[in-house]
Scaffold this motif. Structure first.
Motif, PDB file in Angstrom:
ATOM      1  N   ARG A  32       0.833  -1.219   0.000  1.00  0.00           N
ATOM      2  CA  ARG A  32       0.000   0.000   0.000  1.00  0.00           C
ATOM      3  C   ARG A  32       0.863   1.263   0.000  1.00  0.00           C
ATOM      4  NH1 ARG A  32      -3.815   2.991  -1.302  1.00  0.00           N
ATOM      5  NH2 ARG A  32      -4.819   4.298   0.236  1.00  0.00           N
ATOM      6  N   GLY A  33       1.966   1.260   0.736  1.00  0.00           N
ATOM      7  CA  GLY A  33       2.838   2.433   0.773  1.00  0.00           C
ATOM      8  C   GLY A  33       3.400   2.774  -0.591  1.00  0.00           C
ATOM      9  N   GLN A  34       3.755   1.765  -1.355  1.00  0.00           N
ATOM     10  CA  GLN A  34       4.277   1.980  -2.708  1.00  0.00           C
ATOM     11  C   GLN A  34       3.185   2.512  -3.628  1.00  0.00           C
ATOM     12  OE1 GLN A  34       5.998  -1.522  -4.437  1.00  0.00           O
ATOM     13  NE2 GLN A  34       6.761  -0.427  -6.222  1.00  0.00           N
ATOM     14  N   ILE A  35       1.987   2.000  -3.490  1.00  0.00           N
ATOM     15  CA  ILE A  35       0.862   2.475  -4.307  1.00  0.00           C
ATOM     16  C   ILE A  35       0.596   3.950  -4.016  1.00  0.00           C
ATOM     17  CG2 ILE A  35      -1.629   2.241  -4.687  1.00  0.00           C
ATOM     18  CD1 ILE A  35      -1.196  -0.821  -4.114  1.00  0.00           C
ATOM     19  N   VAL A  36       0.579   4.309  -2.741  1.00  0.00           N
ATOM     20  CA  VAL A  36       0.345   5.708  -2.353  1.00  0.00           C
ATOM     21  C   VAL A  36       1.491   6.591  -2.852  1.00  0.00           C
ATOM     22  CG1 VAL A  36       0.058   7.294  -0.409  1.00  0.00           C
ATOM     23  CG2 VAL A  36      -1.094   5.076  -0.378  1.00  0.00           C
ATOM     24  N   ALA A  37       2.722   6.123  -2.723  1.00  0.00           N
ATOM     25  CA  ALA A  37       3.883   6.899  -3.206  1.00  0.00           C
ATOM     26  C   ALA A  37       3.793   7.116  -4.712  1.00  0.00           C
ATOM     27  CB  ALA A  37       5.188   6.178  -2.849  1.00  0.00           C
ATOM     28  N   ASN A  38       3.405   6.082  -5.438  1.00  0.00           N
ATOM     29  CA  ASN A  38       3.268   6.206  -6.894  1.00  0.00           C
ATOM     30  C   ASN A  38       2.186   7.207  -7.271  1.00  0.00           C
ATOM     31  OD1 ASN A  38       5.268   4.391  -7.711  1.00  0.00           O
ATOM     32  ND2 ASN A  38       3.894   2.646  -7.586  1.00  0.00           N
ATOM     33  N   SER A  39       1.125   7.248  -6.517  1.00  0.00           N
ATOM     34  CA  SER A  39       0.000   8.113  -6.887  1.00  0.00           C
ATOM     35  C   SER A  39       0.140   9.542  -6.364  1.00  0.00           C
ATOM     36  CB  SER A  39      -1.320   7.493  -6.418  1.00  0.00           C
ATOM     37  OG  SER A  39      -1.370   7.426  -5.016  1.00  0.00           O
ATOM     38  N   ASN A  40       1.188   9.827  -5.615  1.00  0.00           N
ATOM     39  CA  ASN A  40       1.386  11.172  -5.069  1.00  0.00           C
ATOM     40  C   ASN A  40       2.701  11.811  -5.505  1.00  0.00           C
ATOM     41  OD1 ASN A  40      -0.844  12.019  -3.059  1.00  0.00           O
ATOM     42  ND2 ASN A  40      -0.555   9.832  -2.724  1.00  0.00           N
ATOM     43  N   ALA A  41       3.222  11.384  -6.625  1.00  0.00           N
ATOM     44  CA  ALA A  41       4.415  11.975  -7.247  1.00  0.00           C
ATOM     45  C   ALA A  41       5.699  11.786  -6.457  1.00  0.00           C
ATOM     46  CB  ALA A  41       4.188  13.454  -7.558  1.00  0.00           C
ATOM     47  N   HIS A  94       3.785  18.598   0.726  1.00  0.00           N
ATOM     48  CA  HIS A  94       2.689  17.796   0.164  1.00  0.00           C
ATOM     49  C   HIS A  94       1.451  18.000   1.040  1.00  0.00           C
ATOM     50  CE1 HIS A  94       6.243  15.997  -1.656  1.00  0.00           C
ATOM     51  NE2 HIS A  94       5.435  15.658  -2.640  1.00  0.00           N
ATOM     52  N   GLN A  95       1.003  19.243   1.094  1.00  0.00           N
ATOM     53  CA  GLN A  95      -0.116  19.626   1.951  1.00  0.00           C
ATOM     54  C   GLN A  95      -1.422  18.921   1.589  1.00  0.00           C
ATOM     55  OE1 GLN A  95      -0.053  21.804   4.636  1.00  0.00           O
ATOM     56  NE2 GLN A  95       2.157  21.829   4.428  1.00  0.00           N
ATOM     57  N   SER A  96      -1.564  18.527   0.323  1.00  0.00           N
ATOM     58  CA  SER A  96      -2.829  17.906  -0.088  1.00  0.00           C
ATOM     59  C   SER A  96      -2.891  16.413   0.225  1.00  0.00           C
ATOM     60  CB  SER A  96      -3.067  18.128  -1.588  1.00  0.00           C
ATOM     61  OG  SER A  96      -2.053  17.487  -2.336  1.00  0.00           O
ATOM     62  N   MET A  97      -1.767  15.811   0.603  1.00  0.00           N
ATOM     63  CA  MET A  97      -1.785  14.397   0.995  1.00  0.00           C
ATOM     64  C   MET A  97      -2.442  14.261   2.360  1.00  0.00           C
ATOM     65  SD  MET A  97       1.854  12.577   0.045  1.00  0.00           S
ATOM     66  CE  MET A  97       1.465  10.937   0.632  1.00  0.00           C
ATOM     67  N   SER A  98      -3.277  13.256   2.500  1.00  0.00           N
ATOM     68  CA  SER A  98      -3.911  13.035   3.805  1.00  0.00           C
ATOM     69  C   SER A  98      -2.869  12.527   4.797  1.00  0.00           C
ATOM     70  CB  SER A  98      -5.045  12.019   3.678  1.00  0.00           C
ATOM     71  OG  SER A  98      -4.524  10.712   3.478  1.00  0.00           O
ATOM     72  N   ARG A 103       1.335   8.711   6.494  1.00  0.00           N
ATOM     73  CA  ARG A 103       1.776   7.693   7.459  1.00  0.00           C
ATOM     74  C   ARG A 103       2.018   6.353   6.757  1.00  0.00           C
ATOM     75  NH1 ARG A 103       3.804   8.280  12.294  1.00  0.00           N
ATOM     76  NH2 ARG A 103       3.031   6.816  13.794  1.00  0.00           N
ATOM     77  N   THR A 104       1.161   6.018   5.802  1.00  0.00           N
ATOM     78  CA  THR A 104       1.324   4.771   5.051  1.00  0.00           C
ATOM     79  C   THR A 104       2.645   4.762   4.296  1.00  0.00           C
ATOM     80  OG1 THR A 104      -1.067   4.473   4.838  1.00  0.00           O
ATOM     81  CG2 THR A 104       0.299   3.338   3.221  1.00  0.00           C
ATOM     82  N   VAL A 105       2.960   5.863   3.616  1.00  0.00           N
ATOM     83  CA  VAL A 105       4.214   5.953   2.867  1.00  0.00           C
ATOM     84  C   VAL A 105       5.408   5.945   3.821  1.00  0.00           C
ATOM     85  CG1 VAL A 105       5.627   7.404   1.356  1.00  0.00           C
ATOM     86  CG2 VAL A 105       3.198   7.114   0.881  1.00  0.00           C
ATOM     87  N   VAL A 106       5.342   6.716   4.882  1.00  0.00           N
ATOM     88  CA  VAL A 106       6.449   6.788   5.841  1.00  0.00           C
ATOM     89  C   VAL A 106       6.716   5.414   6.460  1.00  0.00           C
ATOM     90  CG1 VAL A 106       7.132   7.715   8.104  1.00  0.00           C
ATOM     91  CG2 VAL A 106       6.259   9.248   6.323  1.00  0.00           C
ATOM     92  N   ASP A 107       5.679   4.711   6.854  1.00  0.00           N
ATOM     93  CA  ASP A 107       5.855   3.380   7.442  1.00  0.00           C
ATOM     94  C   ASP A 107       6.501   2.421   6.444  1.00  0.00           C
ATOM     95  OD1 ASP A 107       4.758   4.290   9.812  1.00  0.00           O
ATOM     96  OD2 ASP A 107       2.813   3.327   9.500  1.00  0.00           O
ATOM     97  N   TRP A 108       6.074   2.512   5.182  1.00  0.00           N
ATOM     98  CA  TRP A 108       6.640   1.660   4.125  1.00  0.00           C
ATOM     99  C   TRP A 108       8.116   1.999   3.901  1.00  0.00           C
ATOM    100  CZ3 TRP A 108       7.697   3.361  -1.120  1.00  0.00           C
ATOM    101  CH2 TRP A 108       8.074   2.323  -1.987  1.00  0.00           C
ATOM    102  N   VAL A 109       8.420   3.287   3.845  1.00  0.00           N
ATOM    103  CA  VAL A 109       9.818   3.707   3.653  1.00  0.00           C
ATOM    104  C   VAL A 109      10.681   3.235   4.815  1.00  0.00           C
ATOM    105  CG1 VAL A 109      11.354   5.717   3.563  1.00  0.00           C
ATOM    106  CG2 VAL A 109       9.290   5.664   2.154  1.00  0.00           C
TER     107      VAL A 109
END
Length: 116
Positions: A32-41, A94-98, A103-109
């Protein structure tokens, strides 16, 4: 002749659909973290295993390994942006990211950006 054209169109359509399904399957297999990272540039400046504009996600994981404050620090960095930690090129905010997506991306990283 019309039958031949219809066959070719059908085969091309089937091939395109198969490619789309395969792509969807790979996306569904991604963390999920990779998917979110891909969709948020995020991948425009970062890669999993090599430096691009910014450090690789694996470099970030190594730098913050064992730091209990890392999730909060990195979430704030993603949200507000900043500079100076990895060089002079600033990370944009990235103010528009929820907060949940951040948190999902940070945890994945911090987990080392695993592919599964």
């Amino acid at each position: 002749m019309k039958r031949g054209v219809a066959f070719v169109v059908a085969m091309l359509t089937a091939g395109a659909l198969a490619g789309a399904f395969a792509s969807s399957a790979r996306a569904a297999d991604a963390p999920r973290g990779q998917i979110v990272a891909n969709s948020n540039a995020c991948m425009g400046c970062h890669a999993v295993d090599r430096k691009l504009v910014g450090p690789s996600f694996q470099q970030i994981a190594t730098k913050y390994k064992g730091d209990a404050q890392a999730p909060a620090k990195l979430a704030r960095k993603v949200k507000d942006g900043g500079s100076g930690v990895w060089g002079m090129i600033p990370m944009p905010a990235h103010q528009s990211m929820s907060d949940a997506d951040i948190r999902t991306v940070v945890d994945w990283v911090l987990a080392g950006a695993p592919s599964k």
